[in-house]
Enzyme design. Structure first.
Site, PDB file in Angstrom:
ATOM      1  N   LYS A  17      48.594   2.080  43.852  1.00 25.55           N
ATOM      2  CA  LYS A  17      48.334   2.689  45.164  1.00 25.55           C
ATOM      3  C   LYS A  17      48.441   4.209  45.112  1.00 25.55           C
ATOM      4  CE  LYS A  17      48.925  -1.192  48.189  1.00 25.55           C
ATOM      5  NZ  LYS A  17      49.469  -1.845  49.348  1.00 25.55           N
ATOM      6  N   LYS A  27      41.760  -6.824  43.076  1.00 22.68           N
ATOM      7  CA  LYS A  27      42.099  -7.843  44.063  1.00 22.68           C
ATOM      8  C   LYS A  27      41.457  -7.520  45.407  1.00 22.68           C
ATOM      9  CE  LYS A  27      46.296  -6.396  46.380  1.00 22.68           C
ATOM     10  NZ  LYS A  27      47.294  -6.898  47.271  1.00 22.68           N
ATOM     11  N   LYS A  53      42.820  -5.233  52.056  1.00 27.14           N
ATOM     12  CA  LYS A  53      42.434  -4.719  53.377  1.00 27.14           C
ATOM     13  C   LYS A  53      42.012  -3.262  53.286  1.00 27.14           C
ATOM     14  CE  LYS A  53      46.402  -6.851  55.450  1.00 27.14           C
ATOM     15  NZ  LYS A  53      47.428  -6.241  54.588  1.00 27.14           N
TER      16      LYS A  53
HETATM   17  N1  AQP Z   1      43.762 -10.615  47.036  1.00 26.23           N
HETATM   18  C1  AQP Z   1      44.827 -11.371  47.298  1.00 26.23           C
HETATM   19  N2  AQP Z   1      44.901 -12.626  46.801  1.00 26.23           N
HETATM   20  C2  AQP Z   1      45.977 -13.414  47.071  1.00 26.23           C
HETATM   21  N3  AQP Z   1      47.012 -13.020  47.864  1.00 26.23           N
HETATM   22  C3  AQP Z   1      46.966 -11.775  48.379  1.00 26.23           C
HETATM   23  N4  AQP Z   1      47.787 -11.090  49.182  1.00 26.23           N
HETATM   24  C4  AQP Z   1      47.273  -9.866  49.412  1.00 26.23           C
HETATM   25  N5  AQP Z   1      46.103  -9.721  48.781  1.00 26.23           N
HETATM   26  C5  AQP Z   1      45.877 -10.891  48.122  1.00 26.23           C
HETATM   27  C6  AQP Z   1      49.048 -11.610  49.704  1.00 26.23           C
HETATM   28  O1  AQP Z   1      49.044 -11.445  51.120  1.00 26.23           O
HETATM   29  C7  AQP Z   1      50.381 -11.231  51.559  1.00 26.23           C
HETATM   30  C8  AQP Z   1      50.418 -10.082  52.521  1.00 26.23           C
HETATM   31  O2  AQP Z   1      50.014  -8.903  51.844  1.00 26.23           O
HETATM   32  P1  AQP Z   1      50.215  -7.490  52.524  1.00 26.23           P
HETATM   33  O3  AQP Z   1      49.212  -7.271  53.553  1.00 26.23           O
HETATM   34  O4  AQP Z   1      51.591  -7.359  53.034  1.00 26.23           O
HETATM   35  O5  AQP Z   1      50.092  -6.468  51.349  1.00 26.23           O
HETATM   36  P2  AQP Z   1      49.129  -6.362  50.134  1.00 26.23           P
HETATM   37  O6  AQP Z   1      49.541  -7.346  49.085  1.00 26.23           O
HETATM   38  O7  AQP Z   1      49.154  -4.931  49.720  1.00 26.23           O
HETATM   39  O8  AQP Z   1      47.712  -6.811  50.717  1.00 26.23           O
HETATM   40  P3  AQP Z   1      46.388  -5.955  50.892  1.00 26.23           P
HETATM   41  O9  AQP Z   1      45.399  -6.765  51.588  1.00 26.23           O
HETATM   42  O10 AQP Z   1      46.003  -5.392  49.564  1.00 26.23           O
HETATM   43  O11 AQP Z   1      46.858  -4.832  51.886  1.00 26.23           O
HETATM   44  P4  AQP Z   1      46.702  -3.280  51.763  1.00 26.23           P
HETATM   45  O12 AQP Z   1      45.268  -3.035  51.425  1.00 26.23           O
HETATM   46  O13 AQP Z   1      47.085  -2.779  53.110  1.00 26.23           O
HETATM   47  O14 AQP Z   1      47.639  -2.835  50.698  1.00 26.23           O
HETATM   48  C9  AQP Z   1      51.240 -11.017  50.317  1.00 26.23           C
HETATM   49  O15 AQP Z   1      51.967 -12.192  50.058  1.00 26.23           O
HETATM   50  C10 AQP Z   1      50.239 -10.788  49.232  1.00 26.23           C
HETATM   51  O16 AQP Z   1      50.699 -11.264  47.983  1.00 26.23           O
END
Ligand code: AQP
Length: 334
Positions: free
Chosen positions: A111, A196, A199
């Site tokens: 990040k 991956k 969002k």
């Molecule tokens: N691509 C993914 N595949 C499987 N699981 C995923 N998770 C996130 N992306 C994937 C799981 O979703 C839960 C919540 O995640 P989060 O929103 O708290 O944070 P993150 O992992 O950083 O998800 P994003 O979508 O990538 O958010 P941003 O872009 O805001 O950083 C977690 O259990 C995560 O494992």
């Protein structure tokens, strides 16, 4: 009884990866465990955000969780900033965690990228807050996607060091078990099978959002990157084909089968056949969630009342635990 804790950031509309990797499993775990689910808005400000949009994004995430099957009558559902125990414990755990441990976190490296000197301190200490989220409830099982495995290992290291430093023979924090399962544990971007689904990816086409309508889903799947080969008949044939493997994995997770099962059905077929079948399955699974999310959002007062009650329930569990952690550290408690 197992006590489950997990959280999700209100950083945008939840996507298929959030659903398959985490939320869907949260719903299943409600049977037979005490579950505490949190919209982690404190984590959401570790990166630049729009203060005018955060409160609504928090409501939207709560609505999506309820629409996906989180039952506020059975589980505790609340937003993180409404329970101050998280921040109180986070500070203590930051003082327990070692800089070298945080330096190894790959999510921070991903990040922060090349901008390492200019990102927030909060992004760096994020895993200590995540450990506090879990340990404020002395939760012993945490359902997450595969990307969070390293953070949970760190949370265990922090918990064990706290126990060692302050608790003598009688450990205060439990061992945390990561609950990571299914072919949806790591859903990849539709545009790049090595990244991956996220969002915060700037391309809308990289993800299926849980509120996408049938047309948007069909278009994104039609445009999803693939290769010209037909699908193989055996999982080994997906090696070196990350985009194809991702789409097959998504199908398997949604159809409650495995990769081999999908390939028994579609092996030898091209994407011209497989992609429409995948779109139909996605629409069938996600449309009811999108409709219910919209219905819940039409009554924000009712949603806020649910979150307020969830916060009271969460405080009732976390405050005494964090009070005790403060005593163990040696604070004067009057
Ligand atoms: N691509 C993914 N595949 C499987 N699981 C995923 N998770 C996130 N992306 C994937 C799981 O979703 C839960 C919540 O995640 P989060 O929103 O708290 O944070 P993150 O992992 O950083 O998800 P994003 O979508 O990538 O958010 P941003 O872009 O805001 O950083 C977690 O259990 C995560 O494992």
């Amino acid at each position: 009884m197992r006590r489950i804790f997990s959280g999700i950031q209100p950083t945008g509309i939840p996507h298929l990866g959030n659903y398959l990797g985490a939320v869907r499993n949260w719903v299943t775990l409600q049977e037979g465990a005490e579950c505490i689910y949190c919209v982690v808005d404190l984590h959401a400000i570790t990166q630049p955000h729009d203060p005018k949009a955060l409160a609504q994004a928090t409501r939207e995430m709560a609505a999506a969780l309820i629409a996906a099957g989180i039952d506020p009558e059975r589980s505790v559902l609340f937003h993180q900033s409404s329970v101050h125990a998280h921040v109180r414990l986070s500070w203590i755990l930051e003082c327990v965690a070692r800089i070298g441990w945080l330096n190894r976190m790959t999510q921070f490296k991903d990040k922060a990228g090349k901008n390492r000197e200019n990102v927030s301190c909060g992004l760096y200490t994020y895993p200590a807050l995540m450990a506090a989220d879990i340990l404020a409830y002395r939760a012993n099982a945490v359902p997450v996607g595969d990307d969070q495995r390293q953070h949970l290992e760190l949370a265990n290291d922090i918990a064990q060091k706290f126990n060692f430093d302050f608790c003598g023979e009688d450990p205060f924090f439990p061992v945390i078990e990561p609950v990571i399962f299914g072919p949806g544990a790591r859903v990849m971007s539709l545009r790049d099978g090595s990244k991956k689904m996220s969002k915060s990816d700037t391309s809308e086409q990289s993800r299926i959002s849980m509120t996408d309508d049938a047309d948007a889903i069909a278009l994104k799947i039609r445009r999803a990157k693939t290769d010209p080969e037909p699908l193989p008949s055996e999982p080994a044939g997906l090696e070196g084909r990350p985009e194809a493997a991702n789409l097959v994995g998504i199908y398997a997770a949604l159809a409650d089968t495995d990769t081999a099962g999908v390939l028994r059905q579609f092996g030898g077929q091209g994407f011209g056949v497989f992609k429409p079948a995948l779109s139909d399955l996605l629409v069938a699974k996600l449309s009811p969630i999108a409709t219910e999310t919209r219905r819940l959002l039409a009554d924000p007062a009712a949603l806020d009342a649910l979150l307020r009650r969830g916060a009271e329930q969460a405080r009732a569990i976390a405050e005494p635990i964090v009070d005790e952690a403060e005593r163990l550290v040696g604070f004067l408690k009057l």
